[in-house]
Scaffold this active site. Sequence first.
Site, PDB file in Angstrom:
ATOM      1  N   HIS A 203       1.876  -2.427  -1.490  1.00 55.84           N
ATOM      2  CA  HIS A 203       0.996  -2.130  -2.625  1.00 55.84           C
ATOM      3  C   HIS A 203       1.601  -1.162  -3.638  1.00 55.84           C
ATOM      4  O   HIS A 203       1.025  -0.939  -4.694  1.00 55.84           O
ATOM      5  CB  HIS A 203      -0.347  -1.571  -2.144  1.00 55.84           C
ATOM      6  CG  HIS A 203      -0.262  -0.133  -1.711  1.00 55.84           C
ATOM      7  ND1 HIS A 203       0.235   0.229  -0.495  1.00 55.84           N
ATOM      8  CD2 HIS A 203      -0.580   1.014  -2.348  1.00 55.84           C
ATOM      9  CE1 HIS A 203       0.206   1.551  -0.391  1.00 55.84           C
ATOM     10  NE2 HIS A 203      -0.271   2.056  -1.504  1.00 55.84           N
TER      11      HIS A 203
HETATM   12  C1  UD1 Z   1      -3.741   4.130  -4.954  1.00 54.49           C
HETATM   13  C2  UD1 Z   1      -2.862   5.380  -4.968  1.00 54.49           C
HETATM   14  C3  UD1 Z   1      -1.796   5.270  -3.898  1.00 54.49           C
HETATM   15  C4  UD1 Z   1      -2.427   4.977  -2.542  1.00 54.49           C
HETATM   16  C5  UD1 Z   1      -3.321   3.760  -2.651  1.00 54.49           C
HETATM   17  C6  UD1 Z   1      -4.029   3.518  -1.340  1.00 54.49           C
HETATM   18  C7  UD1 Z   1      -2.612   6.360  -7.207  1.00 54.49           C
HETATM   19  C8  UD1 Z   1      -1.692   6.607  -8.334  1.00 54.49           C
HETATM   20  N1  UD1 Z   1      -2.168   5.531  -6.244  1.00 54.49           N
HETATM   21  O1  UD1 Z   1      -2.922   3.022  -5.302  1.00 54.49           O
HETATM   22  O2  UD1 Z   1      -1.094   6.490  -3.816  1.00 54.49           O
HETATM   23  O3  UD1 Z   1      -1.405   4.751  -1.605  1.00 54.49           O
HETATM   24  O4  UD1 Z   1      -4.296   3.975  -3.670  1.00 54.49           O
HETATM   25  O5  UD1 Z   1      -4.535   2.219  -1.244  1.00 54.49           O
HETATM   26  O6  UD1 Z   1      -3.697   6.918  -7.184  1.00 54.49           O
HETATM   27  N2  UD1 Z   1      -7.949  -2.829  -7.206  1.00 54.49           N
HETATM   28  C9  UD1 Z   1      -8.984  -3.693  -6.938  1.00 54.49           C
HETATM   29  N3  UD1 Z   1     -10.042  -3.214  -6.206  1.00 54.49           N
HETATM   30  C10 UD1 Z   1     -10.119  -1.936  -5.779  1.00 54.49           C
HETATM   31  C11 UD1 Z   1      -9.065  -1.073  -6.088  1.00 54.49           C
HETATM   32  C12 UD1 Z   1      -7.979  -1.525  -6.793  1.00 54.49           C
HETATM   33  O7  UD1 Z   1      -8.954  -4.857  -7.298  1.00 54.49           O
HETATM   34  O8  UD1 Z   1     -11.122  -1.588  -5.117  1.00 54.49           O
HETATM   35  C13 UD1 Z   1      -6.753  -3.346  -7.946  1.00 54.49           C
HETATM   36  C14 UD1 Z   1      -6.895  -3.264  -9.429  1.00 54.49           C
HETATM   37  O9  UD1 Z   1      -6.269  -4.368  -9.987  1.00 54.49           O
HETATM   38  C15 UD1 Z   1      -6.097  -2.020  -9.780  1.00 54.49           C
HETATM   39  C16 UD1 Z   1      -4.993  -2.040  -8.734  1.00 54.49           C
HETATM   40  O10 UD1 Z   1      -5.619  -2.599  -7.567  1.00 54.49           O
HETATM   41  O11 UD1 Z   1      -5.629  -2.030 -11.074  1.00 54.49           O
HETATM   42  C17 UD1 Z   1      -4.417  -0.712  -8.404  1.00 54.49           C
HETATM   43  O12 UD1 Z   1      -5.423   0.211  -8.016  1.00 54.49           O
HETATM   44  P1  UD1 Z   1      -5.218   1.791  -8.244  1.00 54.49           P
HETATM   45  O13 UD1 Z   1      -6.416   2.508  -7.781  1.00 54.49           O
HETATM   46  O14 UD1 Z   1      -4.747   2.046  -9.636  1.00 54.49           O
HETATM   47  O15 UD1 Z   1      -3.991   2.168  -7.330  1.00 54.49           O
HETATM   48  P2  UD1 Z   1      -3.558   1.673  -5.881  1.00 54.49           P
HETATM   49  O16 UD1 Z   1      -2.451   0.711  -6.029  1.00 54.49           O
HETATM   50  O17 UD1 Z   1      -4.726   1.258  -5.050  1.00 54.49           O
END
Ligand code: UD1
Length: 349
Positions: A203
């Site tokens: 991820h």
């Molecule tokens: C975040 C943390 C990372 C951690 C991870 C745990 C930051 C910068 N990164 O990364 O350190 O290891 O969480 O899982 O804070 N999305 C969904 N549904 C959700 C959440 C996310 O569809 O419930 C998708 C969206 O497209 C989003 C992408 O995942 O844009 C990334 O989510 P984001 O919260 O920005 O960061 P993570 O990759 O989850």
Amino acid sequence: MKIIEIIGARPQFIKAAVVSKQLRKDEKIKDIILHTGQHYDENMSKVFFDELQIPKPDYNLNVGSGNHGKQTALMLEGIEKILIDEKPDWVLVYGDTNSTIAGSLAASKLHIKIAHVEAGLRSFNRLMPEEINRITTDHISDILFAPTQNAMNLLAKEGLKERSYFSGDVMFDSVLFYKNLAEEKFSLNQITNLEEFYLTTIHRQENTDDINNLQNIFTAFSNLDFPVLIPLHPRTQKYLAQINFSENVKIIEPVSYLEMLILLKNCKKVLTDSGGLQKEAFFLQKQCITLRNETEWIETLENNWNFIVGTDIQKIINSVKSIPTSKQKNYFGDGNAGEIIAAYLKNYK
Ligand code: UD1
């Protein structure tokens, strides 16, 4: 004493489950949970609260996804309002996500004391958003709870020794506490019909947003000697259509924490770019292959329990053939980090 715990992403729910359980044992502590809404899908958020019996958040900002600036700004604005209203004695933040930096930044400007759980981790790679989040949070926090002695040493090198305190790792507490419950609730065949498999998660932004890296990882997975099971993070899901892989790769929806413990217990090895999973593999005595160019958890590298291979196809395939060279040492405390943190905050003068 009033404490506000700020959480938002999957690993923080697990860490807060450990600490809030201890805080709530003391009637004199009012423990408030603020969920930023960084993770919001049912299987990325609610399932963790239900399964780990984390009290329902008192506040949910529902900020959702977005670019770093926008996501963090929305959190900052929402957290500030709540902190002004609630006037807590402490703000507790976990790890290194955007929810961590938003929580600590909002609290520091309001002169509210900040405790950082899982302090002192460094990858020395400033291209990672998490590295910026953790360095900044460490430097503006009042108490730094370090999970390992190595983290204590890194904090001392940055001039933060006076504020650092060795607690052990709350994720170690969590694995010890929940692993039996996991077995009571789930069996392997409820989650997958595979019996022999490698367990993997991908991820990290550096792997998902660079299509060459992602393709290399999936090419290696396609050529491993056992099936590769991937509970897929939604970030990675978005890029799947752009890459090729064989039937050796078995994709499933994200799993809950207890399901993950079952998969960890039954897998042959772990291949991941997650920080948390590297350690969980270590705690459950599974060898890990880390799909990054560095790790914050350098203790796990000893005796080949963990390998750093980046996204090099051949290195990934070769490392799977190696085996650990001797037993593990205990670097992560005694499984009572939650108690240590709660006691420290309670007695802080
Ligand atoms: C975040 C943390 C990372 C951690 C991870 C745990 C930051 C910068 N990164 O990364 O350190 O290891 O969480 O899982 O804070 N999305 C969904 N549904 C959700 C959440 C996310 O569809 O419930 C998708 C969206 O497209 C989003 C992408 O995942 O844009 C990334 O989510 P984001 O919260 O920005 O960061 P993570 O990759 O989850």
